[in-house]
Design an enzyme around this catalytic site. Structure first.
Site: not given
Ligand SMILES: NC(=O)c1ccc[n+]([C@@H]2O[C@H](COP(=O)([O-])OP(=O)(O)OC[C@H]3O[C@@H](n4cnc5c(N)ncnc54)[C@H](O)[C@@H]3O)[C@@H](O)[C@H]2O)c1
Length: 437
Positions: A263, A254, A154, A256
């Protein structure tokens, strides 16, 4: 072990830093050169408690490196993670897999020796098969296995979640890949975090099912809150009353302004699409999204009602803009729909957020951004608590009353104040699913 993390966003950076902290050698790769340069200069591209220290310590120790070029890190790695974004695809709401597929193509070109390619991004069922097909098409002779390892961290508590997960899900039936995954996560299961080995498709679905279930829980209590307001019940007591039942559990109950974030909305949407494509529609999840969508705007009507119905030329001050505390992430934050609706109704909107204002400015124009909660409240007719940042939990109500307009209103969308206490300070008080004063 040598690890390449492709994508250095929330998930890539946190996972990369934590794996380095376990003792692995990690290179975090991103196409965004400004992100990589900032990281090399010790500047975090995102706000996450404890991350700067963790990154710095492991960078200094030589276990964590950054690069814009995937070639060298992938060639050297035994484990390559794909942690790129999977946003909603414009037009139809399916997960946009173009970044995942592009990363797979780039990885394929550089594979050197047996390599485990692990999808950490949240991806629809069957994506692992497609990633495998993409790599195999380019490297018919390649020695690799494609594994699904969804991430459950999270934002705001990401390091704690990564280091103390409830479970680690690993989708593979390949014994060699299983061994690599076991050594990557060994420090965690020594701490008794169970590893759940499943088929790859099952692992992919677990992630979506988990998010859809949590979104359902939040939406359920939000609707119960609406009913509480109509019948004179208190949703916090209802939540406690049901949450003490172990079969239900107290978390995610909660009430809200509706869920947001990077996500839940997009993952629920993508799951609905996958289910429809397979003629197994998920009616409950469809209802959850629909209910949540209208809820955010309805919060503006709640503010209007507290101010007597008309917002034209009234000033509304918002405390908190991010979708939850301890992050600067504005993706799908309820504040976006709320601000738009308030503007539509003719209100002047002021806002303060401890970490999210830079990101907010990119998506919300018609807002006066302020330096702190009291500056924000100045001259306002209504103060609305949108995000439950710690610093909004003990506001000086007397001081707020002094700087606000006459007959001030406090709309507490996170139920963090007690109605009688706020009313004692001369405010009209409204919250979610509790008797208003
Ligand atoms: N944010 C969260 O809390 C969370 C939690 C669990 C899972 N996820 C999943 O994880 C994945 C990533 O989420 P995030 O929030 O970290 O995304 P984000 O957008 O913060 O980061 C993704 C990064 O990947 C880079 N990127 C894209 N294509 C690329 C490539 N070919 N080579 C190198 N870099 C590249 C982008 O420039 C970006 O910086 C998603 O599928 C999301 O659903 C996110």
């Amino acid at each position: 072990m040598r690890v390449a993390m492709i994508g250095t966003g929330y998930v890539g950076l946190v996972s990369g830093a934590c794996f380095a902290d376990f003792g692995h050698h990690v290179t975090c790769v991103d196409k965004d050169a400004s992100k990589i340069t900032a990281l090399e200069d010790g500047i975090m591209p995102l706000f996450e408690p404890g991350l700067a220290e963790l990154v710095e310590a492991n960078f200094r120790a030589g276990r964590l490196a950054f690069s814009t070029d995937l070639a060298g890190p992938v060639r050297a790695a035994e484990a390559v993670f794909i942690a790129v974004g999977t946003p909603s695809r414009r037009g139809d709401g399916h997960a946009d897999l173009s970044y995942v597929h592009a990363a797979a193509r780039e990885i394929a070109a550089e594979l050197d020796g047996f390599t485990v390619v692990i999808t950490k991004s949240t991806v629809p069922v069957g994506t692992g098969d497609e990633v495998e097909r993409i790599i195999r098409a380019r490297r018919p002779d390649g020695e690799f296995a494609v594994v699904s390892n969804p991430e459950f961290l999270r934002e705001g508590a990401a390091i704690q979640d990564f280091k103390h997960p409830d479970r680690i899900v690993v989708g593979t039936e390949e014994p060699r890949a299983r061994e690599v995954m076991a050594s990557l996560y060994r420090p965690l299961y020594l701490n008794a975090a169970p590893i759940l080995y499943t088929k790859r498709r099952t692992a992919e679905l677990i992630k979506y099912a988990a998010n859809a279930f949590l979104a359902t829980k939040v939406t359920f209590i939000n609707e119960i809150a609406d009913l509480c307001e109509k019948v004179g019940a208190d949703v916090q007591e209802v939540a406690r009353g049901i949450g003490l039942d172990n079969r239900i559990g107290a978390k995610f109950l909660h009430a809200g302004p509706g869920f947001g974030g990077s996500c839940f909305p997009k993952d629920a949407q993508a799951l609905i699409k996958t289910a429809q494509d397979h003629a197994a529609p998920l009616r409950i999840v469809e209802a959850v999204l629909a209910v949540n969508d209208v809820r955010k705007r309805a919060m503006a009507r709640k503010v209007a009602a507290a101010l007597g119905g008309d917002l034209r030329d009234r000033t509304v001050a918002l405390l908190g803009l991010t979708f939850k505390p301890n992050t600067d992430d504005m993706r799908e934050a309820p504040s976006i729909a709320l601000v738009t609706a308030l503007n539509d109704m003719g209100a002047h909107v002021r806002a303060y957020d401890p970490a999210g204002m830079e990101q907010a400015k990119l998506v919300l124009g018609d807002v006066v951004y302020c330096d702190g909660p009291y500056a924000c409240a100045e001259g306002a007719d209504a103060l609305v608590i949108v995000t439950e940042w710690e610093q909004f939990r003990a506001l000086d109500l007397g001081r707020l009353k002094d700087v606000m307009a006459k007959n001030p209103v406090l709309v507490d969308l996170r139920n963090i104040y007690r109605a009688d206490e706020v009313a004692r300070h001369g405010f009209v008080y409204d919250s979610v699913g509790r008797p208003s004063r």
